[in-house]
Design a protein around this motif. Structure first.
Motif, PDB file in Angstrom:
ATOM      1  N   GLU A   1       4.807  -0.042  -7.482  1.00 47.32           N
ATOM      2  CA  GLU A   1       4.566   0.768  -6.286  1.00 47.32           C
ATOM      3  C   GLU A   1       3.547   1.864  -6.565  1.00 47.32           C
ATOM      4  O   GLU A   1       2.615   2.087  -5.774  1.00 47.32           O
ATOM      5  CB  GLU A   1       5.884   1.379  -5.807  1.00 47.32           C
ATOM      6  N   GLY A   2       3.727   2.574  -7.688  1.00 41.91           N
ATOM      7  CA  GLY A   2       2.805   3.655  -8.027  1.00 41.91           C
ATOM      8  C   GLY A   2       1.398   3.158  -8.311  1.00 41.91           C
ATOM      9  O   GLY A   2       0.410   3.789  -7.912  1.00 41.91           O
ATOM     10  N   MET A   3       1.288   2.003  -8.973  1.00 41.72           N
ATOM     11  CA  MET A   3      -0.029   1.480  -9.327  1.00 41.72           C
ATOM     12  C   MET A   3      -0.768   0.991  -8.084  1.00 41.72           C
ATOM     13  O   MET A   3      -1.971   1.254  -7.921  1.00 41.72           O
ATOM     14  CB  MET A   3       0.117   0.351 -10.344  1.00 41.72           C
ATOM     15  N   ILE A   4      -0.074   0.299  -7.201  1.00 35.83           N
ATOM     16  CA  ILE A   4      -0.726  -0.169  -5.974  1.00 35.83           C
ATOM     17  C   ILE A   4      -1.151   1.013  -5.113  1.00 35.83           C
ATOM     18  O   ILE A   4      -2.255   1.022  -4.546  1.00 35.83           O
ATOM     19  CB  ILE A   4       0.206  -1.118  -5.198  1.00 35.83           C
ATOM     20  N   ASP A   5      -0.305   2.021  -5.037  1.00 34.27           N
ATOM     21  CA  ASP A   5      -0.652   3.224  -4.274  1.00 34.27           C
ATOM     22  C   ASP A   5      -1.926   3.863  -4.828  1.00 34.27           C
ATOM     23  O   ASP A   5      -2.813   4.269  -4.054  1.00 34.27           O
ATOM     24  CB  ASP A   5       0.502   4.224  -4.337  1.00 34.27           C
ATOM     25  N   ALA A   6      -2.038   3.950  -6.148  1.00 27.96           N
ATOM     26  CA  ALA A   6      -3.216   4.563  -6.765  1.00 27.96           C
ATOM     27  C   ALA A   6      -4.473   3.731  -6.513  1.00 27.96           C
ATOM     28  O   ALA A   6      -5.558   4.271  -6.262  1.00 27.96           O
ATOM     29  CB  ALA A   6      -2.984   4.743  -8.263  1.00 27.96           C
ATOM     30  N   MET A   7      -4.344   2.411  -6.566  1.00 24.63           N
ATOM     31  CA  MET A   7      -5.498   1.551  -6.315  1.00 24.63           C
ATOM     32  C   MET A   7      -5.942   1.629  -4.858  1.00 24.63           C
ATOM     33  O   MET A   7      -7.145   1.631  -4.557  1.00 24.63           O
ATOM     34  CB  MET A   7      -5.181   0.102  -6.712  1.00 24.63           C
ATOM     35  N   GLU A   8      -4.978   1.711  -3.957  1.00 25.68           N
ATOM     36  CA  GLU A   8      -5.313   1.833  -2.535  1.00 25.68           C
ATOM     37  C   GLU A   8      -6.022   3.148  -2.232  1.00 25.68           C
ATOM     38  O   GLU A   8      -6.878   3.202  -1.332  1.00 25.68           O
ATOM     39  CB  GLU A   8      -4.036   1.737  -1.697  1.00 25.68           C
TER      40      GLU A   8
ATOM     41  N   LYS B   1      -0.931 -10.363  -7.941  1.00 22.46           N
ATOM     42  CA  LYS B   1      -0.858 -11.015  -6.633  1.00 22.46           C
ATOM     43  C   LYS B   1      -0.497 -10.008  -5.543  1.00 22.46           C
ATOM     44  O   LYS B   1      -1.111  -9.983  -4.472  1.00 22.46           O
ATOM     45  CB  LYS B   1       0.150 -12.155  -6.680  1.00 22.46           C
ATOM     46  N   LYS B   2       0.501  -9.176  -5.827  1.00 17.22           N
ATOM     47  CA  LYS B   2       0.920  -8.170  -4.845  1.00 17.22           C
ATOM     48  C   LYS B   2      -0.186  -7.148  -4.614  1.00 17.22           C
ATOM     49  O   LYS B   2      -0.476  -6.765  -3.469  1.00 17.22           O
ATOM     50  CB  LYS B   2       2.187  -7.465  -5.334  1.00 17.22           C
ATOM     51  N   ALA B   3      -0.798  -6.679  -5.709  1.00  9.91           N
ATOM     52  CA  ALA B   3      -1.824  -5.639  -5.587  1.00  9.91           C
ATOM     53  C   ALA B   3      -3.042  -6.145  -4.820  1.00  9.91           C
ATOM     54  O   ALA B   3      -3.553  -5.462  -3.924  1.00  9.91           O
ATOM     55  CB  ALA B   3      -2.234  -5.154  -6.982  1.00  9.91           C
ATOM     56  N   ILE B   4      -3.520  -7.328  -5.158  1.00 10.79           N
ATOM     57  CA  ILE B   4      -4.715  -7.865  -4.509  1.00 10.79           C
ATOM     58  C   ILE B   4      -4.443  -8.156  -3.038  1.00 10.79           C
ATOM     59  O   ILE B   4      -5.284  -7.908  -2.168  1.00 10.79           O
ATOM     60  CB  ILE B   4      -5.232  -9.108  -5.262  1.00 10.79           C
ATOM     61  N   THR B   5      -3.248  -8.660  -2.740  1.00 12.13           N
ATOM     62  CA  THR B   5      -2.873  -8.892  -1.336  1.00 12.13           C
ATOM     63  C   THR B   5      -2.886  -7.584  -0.559  1.00 12.13           C
ATOM     64  O   THR B   5      -3.428  -7.511   0.558  1.00 12.13           O
ATOM     65  CB  THR B   5      -1.487  -9.539  -1.252  1.00 12.13           C
ATOM     66  N   ALA B   6      -2.315  -6.532  -1.145  1.00 11.02           N
ATOM     67  CA  ALA B   6      -2.265  -5.227  -0.475  1.00 11.02           C
ATOM     68  C   ALA B   6      -3.662  -4.649  -0.292  1.00 11.02           C
ATOM     69  O   ALA B   6      -4.002  -4.112   0.773  1.00 11.02           O
ATOM     70  CB  ALA B   6      -1.393  -4.262  -1.278  1.00 11.02           C
TER      71      ALA B   6
END
Length: 454
Positions: A190-197, A222-227
């Protein structure tokens, strides 16, 4: 048997023996037999889809200025874009850690803060705006496997880290200066995807080059790229790995790890034909719509090998890049390849501003211009005529023929023009002249030529 028939048969036998003997000679003047590894089409003149024209420029901010590097990179953008580069890859721009640090830019203290030595948020936004105005895209270098030991998460979210036997945050297996993240914990994803977004939403970046992608689970990618692609469906995603399974995660491009070291071993050793064959075989194995990154140097290769010796001499770097550009995939120029008087190893830990060369910039511009101009024919049928130290190959498509010839030795070479092109009038893409190809082409040490027949 009459004399004429006997003479004819004797001549035929001698001819066969002569041909067999010549096939094993191996000199620079032999007519190399064409082989066609990796033909993307069955013939040479039917309509085919053009090959990629993308070119990446990897910028190490520490090579541009000791302070204010983002502004200096922006100042250099017209030159970089003018070389034909479409994508600017910024090595990590984030605030670096200090605890246990060895100075690596891949030791991240805060995923949402820019290294103050590089500049400010406003500087980055200005750089991205300038790049976009020049038709370039900007991707950031993302480190998802580990952080610094004084990263903000170590206190706000200690659950995101692996622990040692004493319950303390653990270092990675390979690098003692960075802390290992734990992706079995939902909070880490969750924290990593938030930072990338954050950088896509607030700065309009165009994608990521993902460091040590193999250290992070496929499920996360997969989750990060989809988001991320819900924000921008056209984001560029480059994985630092040679494993093709990462294409399935949503990455557009992976690395050809073997290209630079295998080429360095082959150059000047009379074995370039084997290298060319392997390079083209790799291209044929790529999934449709995916690419592979190829380069003479990136930050790791030149940190471990001497710039002016790895490919024989500094002039050999351009010959190596010419092959990276013309053998398929996506070519990349690393900052330093286009700088004056570069010698020895180039550490990417140090703040060492370089002086960029107008001559080298022009040389790479010419290679890149030929690469872009020939996209329609590079998508066609490939045939290899490499011999000795000279890489020679053709592409045929849409009624056009491209001949690429690269001398990989630090000595002049004579190369036998493929017989079907000898005497043909073709455009020299480097000089712009129309030349009738001779029986043999004379090549300077590390010289290269690109001929196009329309």
């Amino acid at each position: 048997m009459n004399f004429k028939k006997q003479h004819f048969l004797l001549s035929a036998v001698l001819g066969v023996l002569t041909m067999a003997a010549c096939a094993s000679c191996g000199s620079d003047n032999d007519e190399p037999a064409p082989v066609t590894p990796g033909n993307p089409s069955a013939g040479g003149d039917e309509k085919v889809e053009p090959a990629s024209t993308d070119i990446i420029y990897e910028a190490n901010p520490r090579f541009f200025a000791k302070t204010g590097a983002l502004r200096e990179i922006e100042n250099q953008l017209p030159r970089i874009s003018g070389m034909g580069c479409d994508v600017l890859w910024l090595m990590p721009i984030f605030e670096p850690g200090e605890v246990k640090s060895v100075g690596s830019p891949y030791c991240i203290k805060d995923y949402k803060k820019i290294n103050p030595a590089y500049g400010t948020d406003a500087d980055l936004k200005s750089l991205i705006g300038k790049a976009h105005s020049l038709g370039m895209k900007v991707i950031l270098d993302w480190v998802a496997n580990h952080t610094s030991f004084d990263n903000t998460w170590t206190t706000s979210h200690p659950e995101r880290y692996k622990k040692d036997a004493n319950g303390n945050i653990a270092a990675t297996k390979d690098w003692a200066d960075v802390a290992q993240l734990d992706y079995s914990v939902a909070s880490t994803e969750e924290g990593m995807i938030d930072a990338m977004e954050y950088w896509v939403k607030n700065f309009g970046i165009d994608g990521y080059r993902c460091d040590y992608a193999e250290g992070v689970p496929h499920d996360f990618w997969k989750k990060a790229i989809t988001a991320l692609r819900k924000i921008d469906p056209k984001l560029i995603m480059l994985a630092e790995t040679s494993q093709k399974g990462f294409y399935e995660d949503g990455f557009d491009m992976i690395y050809d790890w073997s290209f630079a070291p295998d080429l360095a071993k082959a150059m000047g050793k009379g074995k370039i034909a084997s290298f060319v064959n392997d390079a083209r075989t790799t291209i044929t194995s790529l999934p449709e719509g995916k690419s592979i990154l190829r380069y003479a140097f990136n930050h790791d290769v030149v940190a471990e090998n001497e710039f002016d010796r790895y490919f024989g001499s500094a002039d050999g770097v351009k010959a190596a890049y010419a092959l990276a550009a013309m053998l398929g995939g996506t070519p990349m120029i690393y900052s330093g390849m286009d700088a004056d008087n570069v010698k020895g190893k180039l550490s990417f830990f140090n703040y060492s501003p370089l002086t960029f060369s107008s001559t080298l910039t022009a040389d790479y511009s010419a290679i890149d211009a030929a690469y872009k101009e020939t996209a329609d024919v590079r998508g066609g049928t490939f045939a290899d005529f490499s011999n000795g130290d000279v890489a020679g190959f053709t592409y045929k498509a849409n009624g056009n023929t491209l001949l690429v010839v690269v001398n990989t030795a630090n000595s002049a070479k004579s190369y036998r023009t493929p017989i079907q092109l000898s005497g043909e009038v073709m455009e020299d893409l480097l000089s712009g002249s129309e030349d009738k190809l001779p029986v043999s082409l004379n090549l300077e040490p590390y010289g290269y030529k690109f001929y196009l027949k329309r």
